[in-house]
Write an enzyme that holds these catalytic residues in place. Structure first.
Site, PDB file in Angstrom:
ATOM      1  N   LEU A  24     -15.563  -8.554 -24.368  1.00 22.20           N
ATOM      2  CA  LEU A  24     -15.056  -9.913 -24.134  1.00 22.20           C
ATOM      3  C   LEU A  24     -15.022 -10.223 -22.642  1.00 22.20           C
ATOM      4  CD1 LEU A  24     -12.072  -9.633 -26.618  1.00 22.20           C
ATOM      5  CD2 LEU A  24     -13.983 -11.249 -26.872  1.00 22.20           C
ATOM      6  N   ALA A  56     -18.727  -7.585 -20.684  1.00 25.30           N
ATOM      7  CA  ALA A  56     -20.066  -7.375 -20.140  1.00 25.30           C
ATOM      8  C   ALA A  56     -19.969  -7.239 -18.622  1.00 25.30           C
ATOM      9  CB  ALA A  56     -20.962  -8.539 -20.521  1.00 25.30           C
ATOM     10  N   GLN A  98     -19.839  -2.130 -21.140  1.00 27.68           N
ATOM     11  CA  GLN A  98     -21.004  -2.858 -21.650  1.00 27.68           C
ATOM     12  C   GLN A  98     -21.891  -3.268 -20.471  1.00 27.68           C
ATOM     13  OE1 GLN A  98     -21.000  -6.874 -23.340  1.00 27.68           O
ATOM     14  NE2 GLN A  98     -22.030  -6.074 -25.162  1.00 27.68           N
ATOM     15  N   TYR A 177     -29.445 -12.612 -23.888  1.00 31.38           N
ATOM     16  CA  TYR A 177     -29.592 -12.106 -22.525  1.00 31.38           C
ATOM     17  C   TYR A 177     -30.910 -11.327 -22.404  1.00 31.38           C
ATOM     18  CZ  TYR A 177     -24.881 -13.875 -22.193  1.00 31.38           C
ATOM     19  OH  TYR A 177     -23.794 -14.724 -22.216  1.00 31.38           O
ATOM     20  N   ARG A 224     -25.892  -2.884 -28.340  1.00 37.14           N
ATOM     21  CA  ARG A 224     -25.458  -4.032 -29.142  1.00 37.14           C
ATOM     22  C   ARG A 224     -26.630  -4.975 -29.386  1.00 37.14           C
ATOM     23  NH1 ARG A 224     -20.748  -8.808 -28.814  1.00 37.14           N
ATOM     24  NH2 ARG A 224     -19.880  -8.085 -30.778  1.00 37.14           N
ATOM     25  N   GLY A 315     -13.168  -9.396 -31.717  1.00 31.63           N
ATOM     26  CA  GLY A 315     -13.188 -10.028 -30.410  1.00 31.63           C
ATOM     27  C   GLY A 315     -11.950 -10.877 -30.201  1.00 31.63           C
TER      28      GLY A 315
HETATM   29  C1  FMN Z   1     -14.091 -15.161 -24.646  1.00 32.16           C
HETATM   30  C2  FMN Z   1     -15.261 -14.428 -25.222  1.00 32.16           C
HETATM   31  C3  FMN Z   1     -16.006 -13.596 -24.395  1.00 32.16           C
HETATM   32  C4  FMN Z   1     -17.072 -12.858 -24.924  1.00 32.16           C
HETATM   33  N1  FMN Z   1     -17.755 -11.998 -24.109  1.00 32.16           N
HETATM   34  C5  FMN Z   1     -18.699 -11.172 -24.627  1.00 32.16           C
HETATM   35  C6  FMN Z   1     -19.304 -10.161 -23.825  1.00 32.16           C
HETATM   36  O1  FMN Z   1     -18.975  -9.989 -22.641  1.00 32.16           O
HETATM   37  N2  FMN Z   1     -20.252  -9.385 -24.412  1.00 32.16           N
HETATM   38  C7  FMN Z   1     -20.627  -9.540 -25.724  1.00 32.16           C
HETATM   39  O2  FMN Z   1     -21.494  -8.813 -26.206  1.00 32.16           O
HETATM   40  N3  FMN Z   1     -20.037 -10.477 -26.503  1.00 32.16           N
HETATM   41  C8  FMN Z   1     -19.072 -11.264 -25.989  1.00 32.16           C
HETATM   42  N4  FMN Z   1     -18.434 -12.165 -26.797  1.00 32.16           N
HETATM   43  C9  FMN Z   1     -18.676 -12.121 -28.241  1.00 32.16           C
HETATM   44  C10 FMN Z   1     -17.632 -11.229 -28.911  1.00 32.16           C
HETATM   45  O3  FMN Z   1     -17.848  -9.865 -28.580  1.00 32.16           O
HETATM   46  C11 FMN Z   1     -17.702 -11.365 -30.439  1.00 32.16           C
HETATM   47  O4  FMN Z   1     -19.020 -11.128 -30.843  1.00 32.16           O
HETATM   48  C12 FMN Z   1     -17.261 -12.751 -30.923  1.00 32.16           C
HETATM   49  O5  FMN Z   1     -16.000 -13.087 -30.370  1.00 32.16           O
HETATM   50  C13 FMN Z   1     -17.175 -12.791 -32.450  1.00 32.16           C
HETATM   51  O6  FMN Z   1     -16.256 -11.812 -32.913  1.00 32.16           O
HETATM   52  P1  FMN Z   1     -14.778 -12.250 -33.418  1.00 32.16           P
HETATM   53  O7  FMN Z   1     -14.992 -13.194 -34.583  1.00 32.16           O
HETATM   54  O8  FMN Z   1     -14.107 -10.973 -33.825  1.00 32.16           O
HETATM   55  O9  FMN Z   1     -14.101 -12.938 -32.279  1.00 32.16           O
HETATM   56  C14 FMN Z   1     -17.404 -12.962 -26.294  1.00 32.16           C
HETATM   57  C15 FMN Z   1     -16.655 -13.815 -27.109  1.00 32.16           C
HETATM   58  C16 FMN Z   1     -15.592 -14.530 -26.591  1.00 32.16           C
HETATM   59  C17 FMN Z   1     -14.773 -15.394 -27.506  1.00 32.16           C
END
Ligand code: FMN
Length: 358
Positions: A24, A56, A98, A177, A224, A315
């Protein structure tokens, strides 16, 4: 079938449960992409996750285009990560970094240079920059002779991750990405050995994974993917033709685990009518498979019961609920995360979500 509260072995480790924290991005590092003290408190609060996958983290200036996101290419960044990984370990947790190269999603306003992608292209929509949201830059095609340098950047980042106290790394090959842009045919129009045929489009993923494994070992290397549906303008016309071979290749490399974010027709992070590939990928991918997106306690346990997943990463639920495993165990209500503070630079909406009993 295992419960979400059962331990799981992966790579060199045993996670205490199967409720993992998804990566996140939260934008609490400095403008120079150096981690800050408050990140130690935030991650330690969430150390009851079986495994924390960090936000990330940029492998290089070229690859990082998110304001106030952390990097791991400089000695100052490595130093600043140390107290964070230490705080997680002191609290009994495990944490993987990550590793991120954002490809065409890097605004030049953040990196100071034109972004690179498999082919010259411009991502749709607006990117976060230091001057508010702006249209993405037109990316240039990464030259073949630049790939060795890119692999060196991944090697350095993986080496730095262990030096910074991380238990391992997850290569970010999802969500539109750089590596995902190479995998999927919407963004890869190359005619060299990195474009066209499936084995060519997954070559960069293979090269990077092999290099990271050679640097820190397969038991500390994870990946991932986000196989189905469009995200940030990246999509594949026939996802099963490229992602099943990609997963098979990663299984043959015997990585520590594979995380997958999968969209759905009613998805709240990725909406798509392309079917989930996890049932097919499960058949070819032998190490632990960790699924994500829109899972609840019940649907997560059902995924374990069906055998399609070995663990689930959460997440948004981990943003609002630092003690998510305990809340699941006690069937306690969940706190909703506040979107407005996802990417702000203060403790509000970051380290101030309540624990049960507060
Ligand atoms: C605020 C935010 C930041 C995120 N940052 C990343 C990230 O840095 N790397 C990544 O692979 N996914 C990122 N995601 C995606 C989350 O890892 C995840 O796939 C997404 O929130 C869906 O899962 P959830 O329904 O459990 O929230 C981000 C999502 C949110 C909401």
């Amino acid at each position: 079938m295992p419960s979400l509260f059962d331990p799981i072995r992966f790579g060199a480790f045993t996670a205490k449960n199967r409720i993992w924290m998804a990566p996140l991005t939260r934008g609490r590092a400095t403008r120079d992409h150096v981690p800050t003290e408050i990140m130690a408190e935030y991650y330690a609060q969430r150390a009851s996750a079986g495994l924390i996958i960090s936000e990330a983290t940029g492998i290089s200036q070229e690859g990082l285009g998110w304001p106030y996101a952390p990097g791991i290419w400089s000695d100052a960044q490595v130093e600043a990560w140390l107290p964070i990984t230490q705080a997680v370990h002191d609290a009994g947790g495990l944490i993987f970094a990550q590793l991120w190269h954002m490809g065409r999603m890097v605004p030049s306003n953040v990196s100071g240079m034109q972004p690179v992608a498999p082919s010259a292209s411009q991502a749709p929509g607006l990117g976060h920059t230091y001057d508010g949201k702006k249209p993405y830059d037109v990316a240039r095609a990464l030259r073949l002779d630049e790939i060795p340098r890119l692999l060196d950047d991944y090697e350095k980042a993986a080496r730095h991750a262990l030096k910074a106290g991380f238990d391992g790394v997850q290569i970010h090959a999802a969500n539109g990405y750089l590596i995902d842009e190479f995998i999927r045919d919407s963004t890869n129009h190359r005619h060299d050995e990195y474009g066209g045929a499936v084995e060519n489009r997954i070559r960069l993923l293979k090269d990077v994974t092999e290099r990271v494994i050679a640097t820190i070992g397969k038991e500390r290397t994870a990946v991932r993917l986000s196989p189905n549906g469009e995200i940030q303008g990246t999509v594949d016309s026939h996802p099963e033709q490229v992602f099943i071979p990609a997963a098979k290749m990663l299984s043959d490399l015997d990585i520590a685990f594979l995380g997958m974010r999968e969209g759905a027709v009613d998805g709240t992070f990725g909406k798509t009518d392309q079917p989930k590939l996890s049932p097919e990928i499960r058949k070819v991918f032998k190490p632990p498979l960790v699924l994500n997106q829109d899972y609840t306690f019940e649907t997560a346990q059902a995924a374990l019961d069906s055998g399609v997943a070995d663990a689930i990463s959460f997440g948004r639920p981990f943003i609002g609920n630092p003690d998510l495993p305990r809340r699941f165990f006690e069937k306690a209500p969940l706190t909703k995360d506040v979107i407005e503070t996802w990417y702000t630079q203060t403790p509000k909406g970051y380290t101030d979500y309540p624990l049960l009993g507060d």
